[in-house]
Design a protein around this motif. Structure first.
Motif, mmCIF file in Angstrom:
data_model
loop_
_atom_site.group_PDB
_atom_site.id
_atom_site.type_symbol
_atom_site.label_atom_id
_atom_site.label_comp_id
_atom_site.label_asym_id
_atom_site.label_seq_id
_atom_site.Cartn_x
_atom_site.Cartn_y
_atom_site.Cartn_z
ATOM 1 N N PRO A 1 0.911 -1.156 -0.143
ATOM 2 C CA PRO A 1 -0.058 -0.133 -0.091
ATOM 3 C C PRO A 1 1.113 1.192 -0.077
ATOM 4 N N VAL A 2 0.519 2.246 -1.068
ATOM 5 C CA VAL A 2 1.510 3.430 -1.183
ATOM 6 C C VAL A 2 0.521 4.696 -1.045
ATOM 7 N N ALA A 3 1.326 5.719 -0.776
ATOM 8 C CA ALA A 3 0.364 7.166 -0.864
ATOM 9 C C ALA A 3 1.573 7.972 -1.659
ATOM 10 N N ILE A 4 0.785 8.770 -2.625
ATOM 11 C CA ILE A 4 1.532 9.537 -3.367
ATOM 12 C C ILE A 4 0.971 10.924 -3.157
ATOM 13 N N GLY A 5 1.994 12.035 -3.219
ATOM 14 C CA GLY A 5 1.437 13.483 -3.154
ATOM 15 C C GLY A 5 0.589 13.790 -4.299
ATOM 16 N N ALA A 6 -0.639 14.219 -4.298
ATOM 17 C CA ALA A 6 -1.308 14.566 -5.118
ATOM 18 C C ALA A 6 -0.612 15.641 -6.155
ATOM 19 N N ARG A 7 0.026 16.514 -5.730
ATOM 20 C CA ARG A 7 0.777 17.791 -6.234
ATOM 21 C C ARG A 7 1.961 17.009 -6.862
ATOM 22 N N ASP A 8 2.639 15.994 -6.362
ATOM 23 C CA ASP A 8 3.747 15.465 -6.948
ATOM 24 C C ASP A 8 3.169 14.771 -8.273
ATOM 25 N N PHE A 9 2.125 14.205 -7.985
ATOM 26 C CA PHE A 9 1.704 13.106 -9.191
ATOM 27 C C PHE A 9 1.229 14.035 -10.239
ATOM 28 N N GLN A 10 0.646 15.229 -10.198
ATOM 29 C CA GLN A 10 0.348 15.977 -11.181
ATOM 30 C C GLN A 10 1.599 16.644 -11.780
ATOM 31 N N LEU A 11 2.578 17.125 -11.285
ATOM 32 C CA LEU A 11 3.785 17.515 -11.957
ATOM 33 C C LEU A 11 4.419 16.420 -12.448
ATOM 34 N N ALA A 12 4.346 15.097 -12.061
ATOM 35 C CA ALA A 12 4.886 14.234 -12.869
ATOM 36 C C ALA A 12 4.220 13.632 -14.248
ATOM 37 N N MET A 13 3.011 13.753 -14.086
ATOM 38 C CA MET A 13 2.020 13.546 -15.103
ATOM 39 C C MET A 13 2.082 14.593 -16.327
ATOM 40 N N ALA A 14 2.454 15.828 -15.969
ATOM 41 C CA ALA A 14 2.913 16.813 -16.858
ATOM 42 C C ALA A 14 3.902 16.588 -17.787
ATOM 43 N N GLN A 15 4.775 15.634 -17.433
ATOM 44 C CA GLN A 15 5.952 15.431 -18.060
ATOM 45 C C GLN A 15 5.605 14.254 -19.336
ATOM 46 N N VAL A 16 4.529 13.617 -19.039
ATOM 47 C CA VAL A 16 4.196 12.445 -19.963
ATOM 48 C C VAL A 16 3.722 12.946 -21.419
ATOM 49 N N ARG A 17 4.089 12.176 -22.180
ATOM 50 C CA ARG A 17 3.703 12.331 -23.696
ATOM 51 C C ARG A 17 3.177 10.880 -24.354
ATOM 52 N N GLY A 18 2.035 11.004 -24.456
ATOM 53 C CA GLY A 18 1.420 9.710 -24.960
ATOM 54 C C GLY A 18 0.839 8.733 -23.674
ATOM 55 N N GLY A 19 0.693 7.545 -23.926
ATOM 56 C CA GLY A 19 0.204 6.700 -22.748
ATOM 57 C C GLY A 19 1.133 5.633 -22.204
ATOM 58 N N ASN A 20 0.829 4.941 -21.184
ATOM 59 C CA ASN A 20 1.691 4.085 -20.565
ATOM 60 C C ASN A 20 3.295 4.608 -20.290
ATOM 61 N N PRO A 21 3.250 5.521 -19.608
ATOM 62 C CA PRO A 21 4.583 6.301 -19.183
ATOM 63 C C PRO A 21 5.390 5.215 -18.033
ATOM 64 N N ILE A 22 6.576 4.951 -18.148
ATOM 65 C CA ILE A 22 7.237 4.129 -17.366
ATOM 66 C C ILE A 22 7.673 4.986 -15.976
ATOM 67 N N ILE A 23 7.152 4.501 -15.042
ATOM 68 C CA ILE A 23 7.466 5.375 -13.601
ATOM 69 C C ILE A 23 8.696 4.878 -12.680
ATOM 70 N N ASN A 24 9.604 5.625 -12.276
ATOM 71 C CA ASN A 24 10.400 5.036 -11.368
ATOM 72 C C ASN A 24 9.972 5.475 -9.891
ATOM 73 N N LEU A 25 9.242 4.451 -9.421
ATOM 74 C CA LEU A 25 8.557 4.734 -8.001
ATOM 75 C C LEU A 25 9.281 4.520 -7.044
ATOM 76 N N THR A 26 9.939 5.459 -6.021
ATOM 77 C CA THR A 26 10.566 5.387 -4.825
ATOM 78 C C THR A 26 9.655 5.241 -3.821
ATOM 79 N N VAL A 27 9.804 4.238 -2.899
ATOM 80 C CA VAL A 27 9.045 3.938 -1.640
ATOM 81 C C VAL A 27 10.009 3.445 -0.570
ATOM 82 N N ALA A 28 9.979 4.005 0.474
ATOM 83 C CA ALA A 28 10.813 3.741 1.475
ATOM 84 C C ALA A 28 12.348 3.373 1.234
ATOM 85 N N GLY A 29 12.728 4.081 0.243
ATOM 86 C CA GLY A 29 14.184 4.146 -0.010
ATOM 87 C C GLY A 29 14.451 3.073 -1.200
#
Length: 234
Positions: free
Chosen positions: A41-69
């Motif tokens: 179970p994870v929690a993502i900052g809403a603002r952080d998610f919006q900024l990350a998605m602003a960089q996406v061009r097209g669908g299926n972006p690959i995410i480097n998700l950092t959780v607990a190091g």
């Protein structure tokens, strides 16, 4: 291929109550699963998610998700939205390997000019919006361009039924000109009584009555004379 960095945290509160608390704190609750690992179970900052998605061009972006190091290469598999304000309320992340082929849905983008549109004035109607493909994560296309005559995609295996209709040309709508309504035959003409004709008929009737009256007057004296003559004879 671009990889979008995103940082999250482990979500301690589970269930609906925990999700509501996360949203109240400006976080988006989510789940990270895949590779046979225990879901996290994870929690993502809403603002952080919006900024990350602003960089996406097209669908299926690959995410480097950092959780607990720890870093997890992942795809966003599902996004849930609030039906009222359309805010993101839940995220599903799938942990993937860049060396393993995966199945994804890719958007179809139509290009070119169909013959039926060019020569016959038809209207191009897109029936299929996405197709399922299997490929390496690094080969996922942002979209698949279709030149409305044949499908050409490199480095991916098309999983959608090859017989599926992607697009079709609809004939233009033609407004038929209906022939002018035939004039209905006029109803049988009823005899018309003109003023002149009525007057003549009326005069004819009066003339007939006058003749009869005149004849009656002429007959009366004759009868009287005949009666007088008969008396004198006696």
């Amino acid at each position: 291929m671009s990889v979008i960095p995103l940082t999250g945290s482990r979500r301690e509160g589970l269930g609906k109550g925990g999700a509501r608390k996360a949203r109240a704190a400006g976080l988006i609750p989510g789940i990270l699963y895949g590779h046979g690992e225990q879901p996290i179970p994870v929690a993502i900052g809403a603002r952080d998610f919006q900024l990350a998605m602003a960089q996406v061009r097209g669908g299926n972006p690959i995410i480097n998700l950092t959780v607990a190091g720890a870093d997890y290469t992942s795809l966003i598999r599902a996004v849930q939205y609030d039906p009222i304000n359309h805010d993101v309320i839940h995220l599903d992340f799938q942990h993937i390997s860049l060396t393993e082929r995966i199945e994804v849905e890719v958007a179809i983008q139509l290009t070119g000019l169909a013959v039926g549109v060019k020569d016959a004035g038809g209207i191009l109607e897109q029936i299929l919006r996405t197709i399922a493909v299997r490929c390496l994560p690094t080969a996922i296309p942002s979209s698949i361009e279709l030149d409305v005559s044949h499908l050409k995609v490199e480095n991916v295996e098309i999983l959608t039924d090859p017989g599926s209709t992607v697009a079709t040309v609809v004939p233009p709508t033609v407004m038929e000109e209906k022939p002018a309504a035939e004039v209905a035959p006029e109803a049988a003409a009823e005899p018309e009584l003109s003023v002149e004709r009525g007057k003549k008929e009326e005069e004819g009737e009066e003339s007939k009555e006058a003749k009869e009256a005149k004849a009656a007057k002429e007959t009366k004296p004759a009868k009287e004379a005949k009666g007088k003559e008969a008396k004198e004879t006696k």
